[in-house]
Design an enzyme around this catalytic site. Structure first.
Site, PDB file in Angstrom:
ATOM      1  N   GLU A  23      -8.351   0.869   8.388  1.00  0.00           N
ATOM      2  CA  GLU A  23      -8.519   1.602   7.131  1.00  0.00           C
ATOM      3  C   GLU A  23      -9.985   1.857   6.801  1.00  0.00           C
ATOM      4  O   GLU A  23     -10.340   2.952   6.364  1.00  0.00           O
ATOM      5  CB  GLU A  23      -7.828   0.854   5.990  1.00  0.00           C
ATOM      6  N   ARG A  70      -5.861  -8.733  -2.765  1.00  0.00           N
ATOM      7  CA  ARG A  70      -4.431  -8.517  -3.004  1.00  0.00           C
ATOM      8  C   ARG A  70      -3.963  -9.307  -4.232  1.00  0.00           C
ATOM      9  O   ARG A  70      -3.120  -8.846  -4.992  1.00  0.00           O
ATOM     10  CB  ARG A  70      -3.621  -8.858  -1.757  1.00  0.00           C
ATOM     11  N   ASN A  95       0.213   3.235  -9.035  1.00  0.00           N
ATOM     12  CA  ASN A  95      -0.114   1.821  -9.205  1.00  0.00           C
ATOM     13  C   ASN A  95      -1.600   1.496  -9.107  1.00  0.00           C
ATOM     14  O   ASN A  95      -1.975   0.381  -8.799  1.00  0.00           O
ATOM     15  CB  ASN A  95       0.712   0.972  -8.234  1.00  0.00           C
ATOM     16  N   PHE A 109       9.571   8.306   0.197  1.00  0.00           N
ATOM     17  CA  PHE A 109       8.477   8.514  -0.760  1.00  0.00           C
ATOM     18  C   PHE A 109       7.216   9.109  -0.137  1.00  0.00           C
ATOM     19  O   PHE A 109       6.243   9.368  -0.841  1.00  0.00           O
ATOM     20  CB  PHE A 109       8.129   7.207  -1.481  1.00  0.00           C
ATOM     21  N   HIS A 117      -5.145   0.552  -3.975  1.00  0.00           N
ATOM     22  CA  HIS A 117      -4.632   0.221  -2.645  1.00  0.00           C
ATOM     23  C   HIS A 117      -5.561  -0.815  -2.053  1.00  0.00           C
ATOM     24  O   HIS A 117      -6.773  -0.786  -2.283  1.00  0.00           O
ATOM     25  CB  HIS A 117      -4.630   1.460  -1.738  1.00  0.00           C
ATOM     26  N   LYS A 140      -7.021   4.725  -6.935  1.00  0.00           N
ATOM     27  CA  LYS A 140      -6.194   5.918  -6.785  1.00  0.00           C
ATOM     28  C   LYS A 140      -6.432   6.923  -7.918  1.00  0.00           C
ATOM     29  O   LYS A 140      -7.059   6.592  -8.931  1.00  0.00           O
ATOM     30  CB  LYS A 140      -4.723   5.500  -6.716  1.00  0.00           C
ATOM     31  N   TYR A 144      -1.610   7.336   5.615  1.00  0.00           N
ATOM     32  CA  TYR A 144      -0.302   6.762   5.285  1.00  0.00           C
ATOM     33  C   TYR A 144       0.760   7.065   6.334  1.00  0.00           C
ATOM     34  O   TYR A 144       1.961   6.980   6.058  1.00  0.00           O
ATOM     35  CB  TYR A 144       0.152   7.260   3.908  1.00  0.00           C
TER      36      TYR A 144
END
Length: 139
Positions: free
Chosen positions: A128, A87, A114, A59, A117, A11, A51
């Site tokens: 994705e 993950r 964070n 959010f 992704h 990100k 998203y």
């Protein structure tokens, strides 16, 4: 063990901190092989579409703003049980709760920023990966 592919997004916060190489090294060290990589800046339409599942959440607007504020690095990772393995390497969404040695513990600053992704299931990974990569781009 199942050979899988998963999408990884480094990100804007991770890219801004110049942590691309360190994160890729962590992934390769965990036997996740990047088979496609590109650095790009997401358009609003790309971020909103990607998203869309979160569109009704409070959010959503903040997430789209964050994901379009600067460049990201998109990768397709391949490896044994790649989805679960990635993950685990990412760590908990909240970096304060993430395990030591995970990407988010090392590089994330908040739940919103964070660092990374990753796909959460085989069906999600397929969608994705297809959102950002043409079949001809996958090695």
């Amino acid at each position: 063990m199942t050979m899988e592919r998963t999408l990884s997004i480094l990100k804007p916060d991770a890219v801004e901190k110049n942590k691309i190489g360190e994160i890729i090294a962590m992934l390769e060290g965990a036997s996740l092989r990047p088979i496609a990589i590109k650095r790009t800046r997401l358009t609003r339409a790309q971020a909103e579409g990607f998203y869309a599942v979160h569109r009704e959440r409070k959010f959503f607007g903040e997430l789209v703003e964050f994901m379009t504020r600067g460049p990201v690095v998109l990768m397709v990772l391949e490896g044994e049980n790649a989805i679960t393995r990635y993950r685990e390497i990412m760590g908990a969404t909240d970096p304060a709760k993430a395990a030591e040695g995970t990407v988010r513990k090392k590089y994330a600053s908040s739940i919103g920023e964070n660092a990374v992704h990753g796909s959460d299931a085989p069906e999600t990974a397929k969608f994705e990966i297809g959102w950002f990569f043409a079949g001809s781009e996958l090695g």
